[in-house]
Design an enzyme around this catalytic site. Sequence first.
Site, PDB file in Angstrom:
ATOM      1  N   LYS A  88       0.812  -1.222   0.000  1.00 53.08           N
ATOM      2  CA  LYS A  88       0.000   0.000   0.000  1.00 53.08           C
ATOM      3  C   LYS A  88       0.847   1.274   0.000  1.00 53.08           C
ATOM      4  O   LYS A  88       0.437   2.304  -0.533  1.00 53.08           O
ATOM      5  CB  LYS A  88      -0.951   0.003   1.205  1.00 53.08           C
ATOM      6  N   GLU A 110      -9.786   5.792   3.203  1.00 51.94           N
ATOM      7  CA  GLU A 110     -10.687   4.742   3.651  1.00 51.94           C
ATOM      8  C   GLU A 110      -9.811   3.524   3.887  1.00 51.94           C
ATOM      9  O   GLU A 110      -8.789   3.367   3.226  1.00 51.94           O
ATOM     10  CB  GLU A 110     -11.716   4.448   2.555  1.00 51.94           C
ATOM     11  N   SER A 376       1.611  -9.659  -1.019  1.00 50.81           N
ATOM     12  CA  SER A 376       1.358  -8.222  -0.936  1.00 50.81           C
ATOM     13  C   SER A 376       1.504  -7.637   0.456  1.00 50.81           C
ATOM     14  O   SER A 376       1.702  -6.435   0.617  1.00 50.81           O
ATOM     15  CB  SER A 376      -0.046  -7.915  -1.474  1.00 50.81           C
TER      16      SER A 376
END
Lengths: 404, 261
Positions: A88, A110, A376
């Site tokens: 991210k 969010e 990830s």
Amino acid sequence: MLPDARGYFGNYGGRFVPETLIPALLDIEECYRQLQHDPDFKSELNHYYKDYVGRATPLYFARRLTQSLGGARIYLKREDLNHTGSHKINNTLGQALLAKQMGKTRLIAETGAGQHGVATATAAAVMGMECTVYMGSKDIKRQRLNVFRMQLLGAEVKAVDKGSRTLKDATNEAFRDFIQSFAYSHMLIGSVVGPHPYPLIVRDFQSVIGQEVKQQFLDQEGQLPDYVLACVGGGSNAMGIFYPFLDNEVKLVGVEAGGRGIAPGEHCATLSLGTDGVLHGALSRLLQDENGQISDTHSVSAGLDYPGVGPEHAFLKQQKKVEYVNVTDEEAVRAFQCLSESEGIIPALESAHAVAYALKLAPTLDPSQSIVINLSGRGDKDVAEMIEYLGKNPSPSKGGQVND
Amino acid sequence: MTKLRNSLNARRARQETSLISFIMAGLPNPQLCLDCIKAIEQGGGDALELGVPFSDPLADGVVIERFHHRGINAGLNLKHSLDFADKVRQAVNIPLVLFAYYNPILQMGMEVLAQACQAVGIEALIVPDLPLDEIKQVHTDLEFIPMVAPSSPDERLDMAAAMNPSFIYCVSVRGVTGVRSLPEDEVKAYLQKLKPKTDAILALGFGISSPEQIKTFKNSADAVVVGSYLAQIMEEYESRPQLLPTQIEKAIAALKKPCAN
């Protein structure tokens, strides 16, 4: 090049938001178009990627896992080793720099699992910006660790206690904030979802994953991999690793959360079981009822617990450029245990979905073939949840038994 | 010329501000909702927007959002709203506009919706998450009411004006629905910028709740929309349903007073 000028990937995408917000989106698009090829912007972002995030992340050959499965060679793209523990951060640093260039002083995000919230709070801290993160109250309960991390990083975490109490309603609330505050705030969307130009921007910032994999695999193996696997919720880590391979002879597989099964409300397999619809600013595939109300979803992984998916994924599925499959909660948890035991790597539950599919796929392939899994994120955030799930007594998983 | 267009234009010709009311279709329950709508007409309401419950109403503030979620929990959807509109049509005579988010419309199909609207006497459609460029891509005979906002640049105001609608929904603030005080200068400035571009009625909405606000803006806007304020009254009096219609009628009458020439 897609998307087109109106933000469409074929039939999917667009800009379905209140007119009030359109000027903000036009500004972001214009600013991004200018900065995208700006050498100073690129070099500043690369500086953060290298010295702050720790890029390039390794491409690791999972020897013991490969041996235990007895098929294709499995490689892990170690996005779990990024600063903040997931992919991210690639996007949040890029968008935070973009927001700063636009003169914005505040970031709104969010978050579902909290990984994007933590990555946004981190970017805000390092850039000296204010940060507000919206998170569903159900997710706050199951991801308490990340809530505290965001607060430590100086962000305000706002609980969203309505509707699904998960990412979907947290996103609604973030949009409402953005509609009111875009004069000084940037909404830092964490996935390849939302109105144009977000799916484009997030894809571009995450493409660093696929670009690295391509080079690293060529260096190590002298060719390209046969398969690239990634989990898909909104789809940012998948888009990031797939994008540089779209024109190559590489089989790309997106793995969605099959949850507890295919009954409505029990899964998040949007591309496998959804239909066309508009949510959060884009026309894409959606889990919804026949009257267009958005469905409740379930996944053991908060980061995949979302009824929509990025419009470019909908397009790639339609074009048959990417295959989309799903695995159940149970399979993902087994993979979570298996990778921990066999390689000493505790994956995020989200990424464990991609691992779970690899556990099924690898034994069907030849050892001359290869699979790259986008790992990830790391699973520290999921440990508390797994203590509950596994009855506080994690027994060795069947798939993870390795006989050396 | 439609009833909606005629009635709004006639009031403007008399230098009277039109009062457009918003109410969520069928809530808190169909009968009480219908009684409130009759009270709106009785109090002098000039047009009615019927809201369709949607699971993700991101242009709405907390009060109207609560009504959306209640509608969802009661299993309401676009079909129910159209059935309800039919009852409204039989009970009152004021022009009807449907206020619906786009996804339920997409699932029903634009043509099916347009026919249903014609059948129940709905004259126009407001879709808060369909911006002007996307409206242009939708092909239908049903009229779309465009929305603009203080943030809208000139070319977007031109786009709205070019649609020649019955009215242009002028959002008062950079924000979502809900009662609040309004930035007078900014609102007036943008209405004045839009005015020379169009003959359409300019309806100011979001945040309108008092006769004083109407006095302030009546020379800049041709109409005002009141929604969250009515929803607040409905929440306040829900436990005393026998009093609710009277309260609504009083509120509408009070707002209607400064609308007169």
